[in-house]
Design an enzyme around this catalytic site. Structure first.
Site, short mmCIF file in Angstrom:
data_model
loop_
_atom_site.label_atom_id
_atom_site.label_comp_id
_atom_site.label_asym_id
_atom_site.label_seq_id
_atom_site.Cartn_x
_atom_site.Cartn_y
_atom_site.Cartn_z
N CYS A 12 81.87 31.02 43.88
CA CYS A 12 81.92 31.38 42.46
C CYS A 12 82.26 30.18 41.58
CB CYS A 12 82.85 32.56 42.23
SG CYS A 12 84.34 32.44 43.19
N GLU B 39 88.78 38.25 40.78
CA GLU B 39 88.10 36.95 40.76
C GLU B 39 86.62 37.27 40.82
OE1 GLU B 39 90.04 34.65 40.29
OE2 GLU B 39 91.93 35.26 41.20
N ASN C 37 81.66 35.15 51.28
CA ASN C 37 81.44 33.69 51.20
C ASN C 37 82.60 32.88 51.78
OD1 ASN C 37 83.01 34.35 49.02
ND2 ASN C 37 81.92 33.07 47.55
N GLU D 252 95.34 33.65 41.61
CA GLU D 252 95.73 33.55 43.01
C GLU D 252 96.11 32.10 43.26
OE1 GLU D 252 93.40 37.06 45.29
OE2 GLU D 252 92.19 35.30 44.92
#
Ligand code: ADP
Length: 478
Positions: free
Chosen positions: A276, A242, A144, A453
């Site tokens: 997400c 993640e 994505n 992150e």
């Protein structure tokens, strides 16, 4: 094409890369197997020995060089992202900028790795905590954000002194190849970064079971994340993950409705809802629900759907046919549970393209019996639920499984502060539908993942603390 120990290789096995806006093959690229991955890990381990000792500012200089190269190819990179991922060119350009931001941030951060000294409990002791790179890091990235997810992992890893073996998503390997061309031209020492493209399970199995891989950084679905976590348990690796999300977007009756509608458009329909942190559940307080729904449906029905390379496109295709089928099933399920389609609600038909499009959709009268109320959508579908009280919505907004991002619109500072406390999510946007910035920690709680992150937090994931105690003669020189 795979990149191992500073050189490109082609192999006999091939895979197709598809343009999701047309369903046509853009390119055939060669893939690698188990042996190549093992070799990449071997070279990453060898190069770690000198890379970890390379001074931070020097490591940062390689990243800064990569920034310059990437900047000079920004338009080319954006085109590649759009072709293989489908997102509109303007969003692809923004992604290239975000990829550069990560490299730039960690180019500077590489010189800021600090340690501590601790107050000793006894005379004649000196206590220190030094921070050292973990070692070889394996990175697995999704389709994505085919470019920025790569630099978001590689930049902090290299800044910290780790070396990397990266596997991109099979659907979007071309952006990865171009990113590695930039790294190659920045003259990084051989073996410091390696790219392996091929079967996810085959590569994943080697990465998770290999003793010399000390860390896995993964972005993708919760299902695959759990599998990698399990597989990595045998060699007790450090994990950053993640994973999936199911973001609530809460609009209180004291909020500015127009701003909330605009916020929903950004948070739900960017990347066709395939992020997400995309909004999954829109909760609107009862007294403003009709007004909000009408305004949102009007805006959504005006969104321009099309091939991402057309400059006026606002919403591109989904990544593949399965993604469209999943969205179509969720919408059907919503209709079966008394949902009303306020706009969209079907596959998008084009006379000139066979791509994987679904119409931007708004569903009214959404309720907790619908699949969409608990399962991640990953598509351009916005279900509107209603609620009565703050107490009720806190309970409904928190998800049993997911805890990545959440959004809340209110003009009351007090209420905003309460929501900040009560929302069990790694990211909370208050009157802010786009909270992600380079300096902030990105990551979730619960089954949305672990580790962060971004910013100084992103560096921690690649460093071990080593505690050193030095005992010395307290009576001085003898
Ligand atoms: P999505 O549903 O968004 O495609 P996935 O979790 O399936 O998310 O994919 C994210 C990344 O994980 C991709 O690079 C994919 O190839 C990789 N992947 C999928 N399955 C495995 C696996 N068994 N082992 C290692 N990597 C995997």
């Amino acid at each position: 094409m795979v990149y191992i120990n500073g050189g490109w290789r082609t192999t006999g096995t091939k895979m197709e890369v598809i343009d999701p806006a047309t369903g046509e093959v853009i390119k055939n690229i060669s893939t690698c197997g188990k042996k190549d991955v093992e070799e990449a890990i071997k070279y990453a381990k060898n190069s770690f020995e000198h890379w970890k000792k390379t001074p931070g500012p020097e490591r940062g200089a390689y990243l800064a060089k990569t920034v310059d190269i990437m900047r000079s190819r920004a338009e080319d990179l954006a085109n590649t992202i759009t072709k293989e991922n489908g997102k509109p060119l303007s969003d692809a350009r923004a992604e290239v900028q975000s990829a550069i931001n990560y490299l730039e941030w960690y180019a500077e951060e590489a010189r800021r790795i600090y340690g501590d000294t601790l107050t000793p409990s006894h005379e004649g002791k000196h206590l220190m905590v030094i921070r050292e790179p973990i070692g070889v890091s394996a990175a697995i990235t999704p389709w994505n954000f085919p470019l920025s997810m790569i630099t978001r992992k590689i930049a902090p890893a290299l800044a910290a002194g780790c070396t990397v073996v990266l596997k991109p998503a099979a659907k979007t390997p071309l952006s990865a190849i171009q990113a590695f061309e930039c790294l190659h031209e920045a003259n990084l020492p051989s073996g410091v970064v390696n790219l392996v493209i091929g079967s996810a399970t085959e590569i994943g199995n080697v990465m998770t079971s290999h003793q010399d891989v000390r860390k896995i950084s993964f972005t993708g679905s919760t299902k695959v994340g759990k599998k990698l976590y399990e597989q990595s348990a045998h060699t007790v690796k450090r994990m950053s993950m993640e994973l999936g999300g199911h973001a609530p977007f809460i609009v209180f009756d004291d909020a500015d409705i127009d701003k909330a509608v605009q916020g929903t458009l950004l948070s739900k329909f960017k990347n066709s809802g395939q992020t997400c942190i995309s909004t999954n559940r829109i909760y609107v307080q009862e007294s403003i629900a009709d007004d909000f729904s009408k305004k949102l449906a009007e805006k959504v029905s005006q969104l321009k759907v099309g091939h991402g390379l057309k400059e006026d496109t606002e919403v591109g295709p989904l990544i593949d046919k399965e993604a469209v089928d999943k969205v179509a099933n969720q919408v059907e399920d919503a209709i079966n549970h008394q949902g009303t389609i306020l706009c969209g609600g079907k596959r998008h038909d084009f006379s000139d393209a066979q791509g994987y499009f679904y119409e931007p959709t708004v569903i009214g009268r959404a309720n907790d019996k619908m699949e969409i109320s608990t399962e991640e959508t990953f598509g351009p579908v916005a279900p509107i639920f209603t609620f009565k009280t703050e107490e009720e919505i806190i309970d409904r907004a928190n998800h049993e499984q997911y805890g990545l991002s959440s959004y809340c619109f209110t003009d009351s500072l007090e209420r905003g502060m309460r929501m900040m406390q009560e929302l069990e999510y790694g990211i909370v946007g208050i009157n802010d539908p786009t909270p992600i910035v380079i300096q902030a920690p990105f990551g979730g709680v619960k089954e949305s993942g672990m580790g962060k992150e971004g910013g100084m937090y992103g560096l921690d994931s690649y460093l071990n603390e080593k505690y050193v105690s030095v005992k010395f003669n307290k009576n001085g020189v003898t």
